[in-house]
Design a protein around this motif. Structure first.
Motif, PDB file in Angstrom:
ATOM      1  N   LEU A 241      44.446  36.321  39.107  1.00  0.00           N
ATOM      2  CA  LEU A 241      44.452  37.760  38.817  1.00  0.00           C
ATOM      3  C   LEU A 241      44.502  38.536  40.144  1.00  0.00           C
ATOM      4  CD1 LEU A 241      44.204  40.050  36.741  1.00  0.00           C
ATOM      5  CD2 LEU A 241      41.723  39.944  37.064  1.00  0.00           C
TER       6      LEU A 241
ATOM      7  N   TYR B  95      46.835  41.591  41.892  1.00  0.00           N
ATOM      8  CA  TYR B  95      46.317  42.788  42.557  1.00  0.00           C
ATOM      9  C   TYR B  95      46.861  42.918  43.974  1.00  0.00           C
ATOM     10  CZ  TYR B  95      42.995  43.459  38.737  1.00  0.00           C
ATOM     11  OH  TYR B  95      42.430  43.677  37.513  1.00  0.00           O
TER      12      TYR B  95
ATOM     13  N   ARG C 104      50.991  32.350  35.838  1.00  0.00           N
ATOM     14  CA  ARG C 104      50.005  33.002  36.706  1.00  0.00           C
ATOM     15  C   ARG C 104      49.982  32.355  38.085  1.00  0.00           C
ATOM     16  NH1 ARG C 104      46.883  37.367  35.340  1.00  0.00           N
ATOM     17  NH2 ARG C 104      47.102  37.825  33.128  1.00  0.00           N
TER      18      ARG C 104
ATOM     19  N   GLN D  13      52.017  40.454  30.646  1.00  0.00           N
ATOM     20  CA  GLN D  13      51.400  41.500  29.821  1.00  0.00           C
ATOM     21  C   GLN D  13      52.463  42.309  29.091  1.00  0.00           C
ATOM     22  OE1 GLN D  13      49.751  44.382  32.971  1.00  0.00           O
ATOM     23  NE2 GLN D  13      50.705  45.643  31.389  1.00  0.00           N
TER      24      GLN D  13
ATOM     25  N   GLY E 173      39.997  40.377  42.265  1.00  0.00           N
ATOM     26  CA  GLY E 173      40.316  39.572  41.088  1.00  0.00           C
ATOM     27  C   GLY E 173      39.165  38.651  40.726  1.00  0.00           C
TER      28      GLY E 173
ATOM     29  N   GLU F  54      36.201  40.582  39.297  1.00  0.00           N
ATOM     30  CA  GLU F  54      36.418  41.040  37.934  1.00  0.00           C
ATOM     31  C   GLU F  54      36.250  39.901  36.931  1.00  0.00           C
ATOM     32  OE1 GLU F  54      39.803  43.609  37.317  1.00  0.00           O
ATOM     33  OE2 GLU F  54      39.905  42.998  35.222  1.00  0.00           O
ATOM     34  N   VAL F  55      36.916  38.776  37.216  1.00  0.00           N
ATOM     35  CA  VAL F  55      36.840  37.669  36.258  1.00  0.00           C
ATOM     36  C   VAL F  55      35.429  37.095  36.186  1.00  0.00           C
ATOM     37  CG1 VAL F  55      37.597  35.310  35.819  1.00  0.00           C
ATOM     38  CG2 VAL F  55      39.266  37.076  36.408  1.00  0.00           C
TER      39      VAL F  55
ATOM     40  N   SER G  82      36.658  46.355  32.528  1.00  0.00           N
ATOM     41  CA  SER G  82      37.380  46.187  33.784  1.00  0.00           C
ATOM     42  C   SER G  82      37.363  47.453  34.654  1.00  0.00           C
ATOM     43  CB  SER G  82      38.790  45.685  33.448  1.00  0.00           C
ATOM     44  OG  SER G  82      39.753  46.431  34.060  1.00  0.00           O
TER      45      SER G  82
END
Ligand SMILES: Nc1ncnc2c1ncn2[C@@H]1O[C@H](COP(=O)(O)OP(=O)(O)OP(=O)(O)O)[C@@H](O)[C@H]1O
Ligand SMILES: [Mg+2]
Lengths: 290, 237
Positions: A14, A18, A141, A211, A248, A251-252, A266
């Motif tokens: 992720l 970013y 990813r 997404q 990233g 956040e995760v 988030s």
């Protein structure tokens, strides 16, 4: 344990996204002193460009990335040269207002051309992943992370090894002194914005594979790019890489390890990181004090 | 009769709140070392800014080597052969000395940049072992040397230097001024802006005195040194 490893890997991947989103934003902010509120919309241009090429020409989304970069480079150059250059010497508030307006115009153009529908880019390998023991690494990813790092490397090379990169740095450091060595300010401004937009385009192309695409899909990314730059610090590519990957991860891990924090949090997490950094280390982790 | 290098006529300019320069005339022969002196706020830096294209003139004309540079953008002025070493050095502080010098040659496409860096080091041997240093970490005197060197890297015909002595020890000022003279002997015309009038008139062939945006006096350096008004206002005698 393997769950934790899985989360770390997902966090880094992720973070890669970013990094891609924030590189151009950071460049434009650092050199032009513009906080570009239309950055997320430029990312969406990249998404639609990849979607269009994939859907109508059957081109693999990863192969569309150079095209996204070229298209956004051209758009960025024209927007800066034709619009933003006219208010560049005005206070920060005016450029904020102008990029806010550009953001609205772009979103309305997306609505006009693509309607509010959600669109997606789904390839044959979209769901596939690499299994290492109990840990799964989604191919898409992983590719996004690798490409984000390549993008960061390319921008770093451009800024620190080429004549134009030095000219951009010189303009960022001292506009008058830069002009006195013969650098054409209007051109370098436009080039900087164009490179920033091209990075946004690549980020958008990458994001289209993971997404849903819609006219306002870019909105969260302007905020996230902002947080990444604050976290890593302004003024060098390595700072954006560190800031993006770390953000990233945060956040995760926050979403998976802290009870009660789910996917809906988030923005709250981003905001908490923003406030913490501004209080504890306002220049960012790797930033230079102005 | 020597070639006229720079001819300035009736130059007026300001920053929006009324003019700072009120009709400045200036004549510069090729090969001269000219001193421009004047008190704080007289408009010396503004005049250099107009000449180099940073400050747009509101009226008047600038003729350089037969070319009309009135209102020209800075990159055109640099290309025409004018280098402006700004007040306060204005180096690219986070870059190395070498990068600063290389940027000075930004508009040149030839391959002689390295030999010109050697030439700058020839003028300022103190920079010889400091090319890889970050410019912002040098002493004030060394930074001034880099600033002048950066100006030289564009291979100018006219080098305009704004207050090189500012904040430097007398010994260093002497070195810097001597180098300005030897640059001049090597064929580059030099316009030296100074508040240190003694130093400036010592080095120059001719001088102009700027007062409140007007040329109040001009003449050979010797004449100005002996002028009672100059002696009273600037030399404190
Ligand atoms: N960027 C600017 N914006 C607005 N006003 C300015 C600017 N630069 C200079 N001025 C004003 O113009 C006038 C002349 O300033 P200038 O810097 O040209 O004088 P100077 O002779 O170089 O003085 P000094 O010896 O202090 O360097 C001053 O009143 C100054 O306040
Ligand atoms: Mg001055």
């Amino acid at each position: 344990m393997s769950l934790f490893v899985q989360q770390v890997i997902l966090g880094l991947m992720l973070g890669g996204v970013y990094v891609a989103v924030a590189i151009g934003f950071s460049l434009v902010w650092g050199v032009l002193n513009i906080v570009n509120l239309a950055h997320g919309a430029l990312v969406v241009v990249g998404m639609y460009a990849t979607w269009f090429l994939f859907t109508h020409a059957g081109i693999d989304p990863f192969l569309t990335l150079p095209l996204d970069a070229v298209v956004l480079f051209a758009i960025g150059y024209l927007v800066q040269r034709g619009l933003i250059n006219r208010v560049i010497r005005a206070p920060l508030f005016f450029t904020l207002l102008l990029t806010f307006g550009i953001n609205l115009v772009l979103i309305n153009l997306f609505l006009l051309w693509f309607k509010a529908d959600f669109r997606s880019v789904t390839t044959s390998y979209s769901g596939a992943g690499l299994n290492v023991g109990a840990v799964t690494i989604p191919y898409i990813r992983l590719a996004a992370l690798v490409i984000a790092m390549l993008l960061a490397g390319a921008v770093g090379f451009f800024m620190n090894r080429t004549r134009t990169g030095f000219a951009i740095q010189a303009v960022g450091a001292d506009k008058d002194a830069a002009q006195l060595v013969g650098i054409d300010l209007r051109h370098v401004y436009a080039l900087t914005f164009a490179v920033g937009a091209a990075c946004a385009g690549v980020a958008g192309g990458l994001l289209s594979t993971v997404q849903a695409i819609s006219p306002t899909a870019g909105e969260p990314y302007t905020l996230q790019a902002f947080v990444v730059v604050i976290l890593g610090g302004l003024g060098r590519v390595s700072a954006t890489v560190v800031g993006g990957l770390l953000f990233g991860l945060i956040e995760v891990l926050a979403q998976s390890q802290v009870p009660g924090l789910g996917a809906g949090w988030s923005n709250a997490i981003a905001f908490a990181v923003l406030v913490l950094v501004l209080v504890l280390r306002p220049q960012g982790l790797l930033g230079r004090l102005a | 009769m020597a070639e006229v290098l720079l001819e300035v006529r009736g130059l007026t300019a300001g920053y929006g709140a009324g003019p700072v320069l009120h009709g400045v005339d200036l004549d510069f022969q090729a090969g001269e070392l000219l001193a421009l002196i004047g008190a704080n706020g007289a408009g010396k830096s503004t005049l250099l800014g107009v000449l180099s294209g940073l400050v747009p003139p509101t009226s008047g004309s600038i003729l350089f080597a037969g070319r009309n540079l009135t209102g020209a953008r800075p990159e055109r002025v640099v290309r025409a052969g004018i280098a402006h070493v700004p007040q306060g050095r204005r180096l690219f502080a986070t870059m190395t000395v070498r990068q600063n010098l290389v940027l000075g040659a930004y508009l040149r496409r030839d391959r002689e940049v390295q030999s010109d860096i050697d030439r700058v080091v020839g003028y300022f041997p103190a920079l010889g072992d400091k090319l890889q240093r970050v410019a912002g970490t040098l002493s004030g005197g060394e930074q001034q040397m880099v600033a002048i060197g950066r100006g030289l890297m564009g291979r100018p015909r006219l080098l305009m230097i704004d207050e090189p002595s500012l904040g430097l020890a007398p010994k260093v000022v002497e070195t810097v001024i001597e180098v300005c003279q030897s640059i001049n002997r090597d064929g580059v015309s030099v316009l030296l802006v100074e508040q240190d009038v003694v130093v400036a008139l010592e080095a120059a062939d001719r001088g102009y005195v700027l007062e409140n945006g007007r040329i109040a006096l001009s003449g050979s350096a010797r004449e100005l040194q002996d002028d009672p008004a100059v002696r009273k206002a600037y030399l404190g005698v």
